[in-house]
Design an enzyme around this catalytic site. Structure first.
Site: not given
Ligand SMILES: [Zn+2]
Length: 513
Positions: A24, A27, A132, A135, A149, A152, A298, A301
């Site tokens: 993406h 990167h 998690c 993570c 988390c 997430h 941020k 996808k």
């Molecule tokens: Zn997480």
């Protein structure tokens, strides 16, 4: 340069990108930075070596592969291939592409683990904690947000298991001392201060194994075959394993890592302490960039705003995409990505600024002199133009050295704008109506060819395709690119011919829906 003097080396790495999804914008930005720096420093005589690659172990990859009904290696073969193809297709060059599934890399990690274990810095213990899976890490209660988390938003699972631990905390004082001794170790300084903040609390030890009963997709511990290595203890050594395999460990002391800020802690705390434990030198510099925000969040996808580098190249050309990324982000800070912004840069700076200058100058060169560059005869405005490009060269070099890529481009465009004003003010198209003034017209166009030649040379690290095309139109086909680096006034010998102009940049009306 005498043969016995080794050229100063620069070993640049991008992150070894996690092979759970396709490449993406974030990167691509790191890859563009590596490409700009490599081109810039190579042109200035340094021995530059660039490594990128893919990080292919860990829970997330095992989960994604399982969900797709394929073996983890089959999944990472495909995703790793996508990364490689994206960089190759975009002309983003690297000298070595490492995969953490490479057998030589796995042997290297096992050798390091055995070594640190033998020194007593890896021990066996039991651990109960909140884990998690997204993570791939344990969380402290106080780090959770409403018991979930922070990244997430899912509640972590409570896991109790026996594992191997790295005595990371034993290196905390040494790390603080290193940050003190080498204030430029982490750059820009805001990230260094962030790391110092983390180091005010005990960093503790790091769990570096995963039991195969839970996860078997990883590098087996050399001292206990019931476990695989934690993905970060594996991945970080991919910066070093290719050098050993290639017999280029001499490059290691010159290593500079380019990363995004989301992996600061792993690179600023895990990695240097791991290197200290392995009795290896810590990197020369960690260079940290911010996030590209797309639609004010941020990029992710899952929220459907992913920007694919291949799409940007197809729509606007790779150089316009590179220019926008470099011009609109101050290194280290966050920036907003928008195709409308990219189009404004493309139509403004690129097409109206540089493209227009090149087409006007080369068209007049054809019309009045059939492309043959005429002798110089410097008058005061000519000296001002020459000086503007000398300033652009000095200041843009200094800005690149300081990672202020946006300022470097701004300085170059200041000179390009001056060249466009010089065309208007000296008005060669008006003078040409009087045959007696043709020598002055030729001299003006000679100065402008020098402006374009210097632009091509200064822009090569940033806009490599444009630099080649511009040089070609000036009569320097690719094998002669090195000849662009000459003092002003010496690039165009008598009878040198420029080619007919061809548009460097297309003008674009609006982004596609
Ligand atoms: Zn997480």
């Amino acid at each position: 340069m005498p043969e016995n003097v080794a050229r100063e080396s620069l070993y640049l790495t991008t992150p070894i990108f996690y092979a759970n999804a396709e490449p993406h914008l974030g990167h691509a930005y790191t890859m563009v930075l590596a490409d700009v720096l490599a081109r810039f420093w190579r042109a200035r005589g340094r021995d530059v070596f660039v490594v990128t690659g893919t990080d292919e172990h860990g829970d997330k990859i095992a989960q994604v592969a399982a969900a797709a009904g394929v073996a983890p290696k089959a999944h990472t073969d495909r995703v790793s291939g996508q990364f490689r193809a994206a960089w190759d297709g975009a002309g983003l060059r690297y000298d070595h592409f490492v995969r953490t599934t490479d057998p030589q890399h796995q042997r290297f990690v096992q050798k390091i683990l055995a070594d640190i274990h033998a020194r007593g810095d890896i021990y066996f213990g039991s651990y109960r904690g909140l884990y998690c899976y997204g993570c791939e890490r344990f969380y402290q209660e106080r780090e959770l947000v409403d018991g979930r988390c922070p990244d997430h938003g899912t509640p972590p699972a409570e896991i109790a298991e026996e594992n191997y631990f790295f005595r990371m905390g034993a290196y905390q004082e040494r790390l603080l001392q290193l940050l003190d001794d080498r204030p430029d170790l982490i750059f820009p300084d805001g990230y260094r201060r962030e790391v110092l903040g983390v180091l005010r609390e005990p960093i503790g030890d790091l769990c570096i194994s995963r039991p195969k009963t839970r996860l078997d997709w990883g590098i087996e511990l050399p001292f206990d075959d019931r476990y695989v290595t934690y993905v970060w203890f594996d991945a970080l050594f991919s910066y070093m394993s290719p050098l050993e395999a290639l017999g280029r460990m001499d490059l290691w002391p010159s290593v500079e890592h380019l990363i995004a800020k989301d992996i600061l802690k792993q690179h600023a705390i895990f990695w240097p302490t791991m290197l200290m434990a392995a009795d290896l030198p810590v990197y020369r510099r960690l260079c940290v960039h911010g996030y590209w925000q797309v639609n004010e969040g941020k990029m992710s996808k899952s929220i459907g705003n992913v920007v694919r580098p291949g799409d940007m190249k197809a729509r606007y050309g790779m150089d316009a995409f590179r220019y926008y990324l470099l011009r609109d982000m101050a290194f280290g800070q966050d920036a907003d990505f928008s195709e409308v912004g990219l189009i404004a840069r493309l139509n403004g700076d690129l097409a109206n600024g540089l493209g227009n200058l090149a087409s006007r100058v080369l068209a007049m060169q054809q019309r009045y002199f059939k492309g043959v560059v005429q002798p110089r005869a410097e008058e005061p405005p000519d000296a001002q133009l020459r000086e503007a490009f000398a300033v652009a060269r000095r200041s843009s070099d200094a800005h690149v050295e300081a990672f202020a890529f946006h300022r470097a481009l701004e300085e170059i465009w200041r000179a390009i704008e001056q060249a466009n004003r010089y065309v208007t003010e000296t008005a060669p198209f008006t003078l040409a109506k009087d045959p007696a003034r043709l020598p002055r017209v030729g001299a003006i166009l000679h100065e402008l060819c020098e402006a374009l030649r210097t632009s091509a040379q200064l822009l090569e690290p940033f806009l490599p395709e444009t630099a080649v095309r511009l040089a070609e139109q000036l009569g320097f086909p690719p094998p002669r690119l090195a000849e662009l680096d000459l003092p002003w006034g010496q690039a165009f010998p008598p009878a040198h011919r420029t080619a007919a102009p061809q548009a460097l940049f297309p003008r674009i009306d609006a982004p596609p829906d």
